[in-house]
Design an enzyme around this catalytic site. Structure first.
Site, PDB file in Angstrom:
ATOM      1  N   GLN A   1       0.812  -1.211   0.000  1.00 53.81           N
ATOM      2  CA  GLN A   1       0.000   0.000   0.000  1.00 53.81           C
ATOM      3  C   GLN A   1       0.848   1.265   0.000  1.00 53.81           C
ATOM      4  O   GLN A   1       0.359   2.358  -0.317  1.00 53.81           O
ATOM      5  CB  GLN A   1      -0.900   0.010   1.238  1.00 53.81           C
ATOM      6  CG  GLN A   1      -0.148   0.062   2.552  1.00 53.81           C
ATOM      7  CD  GLN A   1      -1.053  -0.126   3.758  1.00 53.81           C
ATOM      8  OE1 GLN A   1      -2.214  -0.482   3.631  1.00 53.81           O
ATOM      9  NE2 GLN A   1      -0.517   0.107   4.944  1.00 53.81           N
ATOM     10  N   LYS A   2       2.122   1.146   0.337  1.00 55.32           N
ATOM     11  CA  LYS A   2       2.984   2.321   0.447  1.00 55.32           C
ATOM     12  C   LYS A   2       3.276   2.973  -0.903  1.00 55.32           C
ATOM     13  O   LYS A   2       3.715   4.126  -0.952  1.00 55.32           O
ATOM     14  CB  LYS A   2       4.282   1.957   1.159  1.00 55.32           C
ATOM     15  CG  LYS A   2       4.101   1.557   2.619  1.00 55.32           C
ATOM     16  CD  LYS A   2       3.514   2.674   3.463  1.00 55.32           C
ATOM     17  CE  LYS A   2       3.508   2.302   4.940  1.00 55.32           C
ATOM     18  NZ  LYS A   2       2.988   3.380   5.787  1.00 55.32           N
TER      19      LYS A   2
END
Length: 331
Positions: free
Chosen positions: A47-48
């Site tokens: 998700q980063k």
């Protein structure tokens, strides 16, 4: 919503639009229906990618990042990988201060992606000169034409998920979502996604996941930072020994703390029962969901979304290693 099947200009165009998958066997005995948001489908496998791209592109628009700039950041590994990937595409140098709690797989990946990596002790106070927070600040000061991403205290961390993850989940669930379960580290995912969803329906419950050894749950409940809560733990990217301003605690309804051991076994359960090769924090999210279920948070009409942050390939020398599991006393 379907993932982009067209020709794209670069790998960065594939960030976001991750799938939502029904959980069957792991949620068989829970009340309600359960779905996993698989953030490992981002090109950087976590998700980063969302926050790294959003922060860098905002800085480019403002002229903060220019040609020959150096990106500097503090990371447990996933944000670092995303920044390194984006830096390669855009032609920037990348220097990362990494906690020694990060798996060797992650550290090796960051070096492979061309980043300069400084490994720092995890179990020191945040203001200690050896901590990865302070090392990153020092590198930023000493490096000409550098930009410190500062994800723990950057409002754009929240903004990235408000603009992407939240709307995606709302659209994918057709507004049926009743509960969101999210690991809380920097706090960007839970805050941005939760803020967007509560604006659509204030009755949606935002349920946080914290680690035993972290201060977030106690701070959420009391408004006070209690350093007596701090103790060493193994889960990466979850919990904190400081209070990140990238966490909007007003959005979060509740926290559950999970142990290293429970999260490790829950990760393996996801793999063995759903075929989803997930990271350590994904197991923490499932374990917290079990605890919320046991406490009666869900009913037969609940529509629960669990955000699974990353991919299991980054933990081959940790939770997917029998010898590591034995060393921790888990087996």
């Amino acid at each position: 919503m379907t993932r982009n099947q067209n020709i794209v200009d670069s790998i960065l165009n594939l960030v976001g639009e991750t799938p939502l998958v029904k959980l069957n066997r792991v949620a068989k005995h829970f009340k309600g229906s359960y779905f996993a948001k698989l953030e490992a489908f981002n090109p950087g496998l976590s998700q980063k990618d969302r926050i790294a791209l959003h922060i860098i592109e905002n800085a480019e628009k403002k002229g903060i990042i220019k040609k020959n700039s150096t990106i500097v950041e503090t990371t447990s590994g996933n944000t670092g990988y995303s920044l390194a990937m984006i830096s390669l595409v855009k032609g920037y140098k990348c220097i990362l201060a990494v906690s020694d709690k990060s798996s060797q797989d992650k550290i090796d990946l960051l070096k492979t992606m061309g980043a300069e990596v400084h490994v720092c002790p995890a179990n020191v106070p945040a203001d200690d000169s050896r901590s990865y927070y302070e090392v990153a600040k020092r590198i930023h000061k000493e490096t000409k034409n550098s930009v410190y991403i500062n994800q723990y205290f950057n409002e754009l961390n929240i903004d990235a998920h408000y603009k992407t993850t939240g709307p995606e989940i709302w659209q994918q669930t057709q507004g049926k979502i009743t509960h969101l379960v999210v690991a809380s580290g920097t706090g960007g995912t839970i805050s941005g996604t939760g803020r967007y969803l509560k604006e659509q329906n204030p009755d949606i419950k935002i349920l946080g996941v914290d680690a035993v050894g972290s201060v977030l749950k106690k701070y959420h409940e009391t408004g006070k930072l209690d350093m007596n809560e701090v103790s060493p733990y193994k889960i990466e990217g979850l919990g904190k020994n400081l209070i990140p301003t990238a966490t909007d605690f007003s959005v979060i309804d509740e926290y559950q703390k999970v142990t290293d051991k429970d999260a490790a076994f829950a990760s393996k359960e996801i793999l063995n029962k759903e075929g989803i090769f997930c990271g350590y924090t994904c197991g923490a999210v499932l374990q917290a969901t079990k605890q919320y279920n046991d406490l009666g948070y869900f009913n037969d009409n609940s529509f629960v979304v669990l955000v699974f942050p990353d991919h299991g390939s980054r933990y081959m020398n940790k939770i997917y290693s029998d010898s590591w599991m034995k060393e921790q006393g888990f087996v």
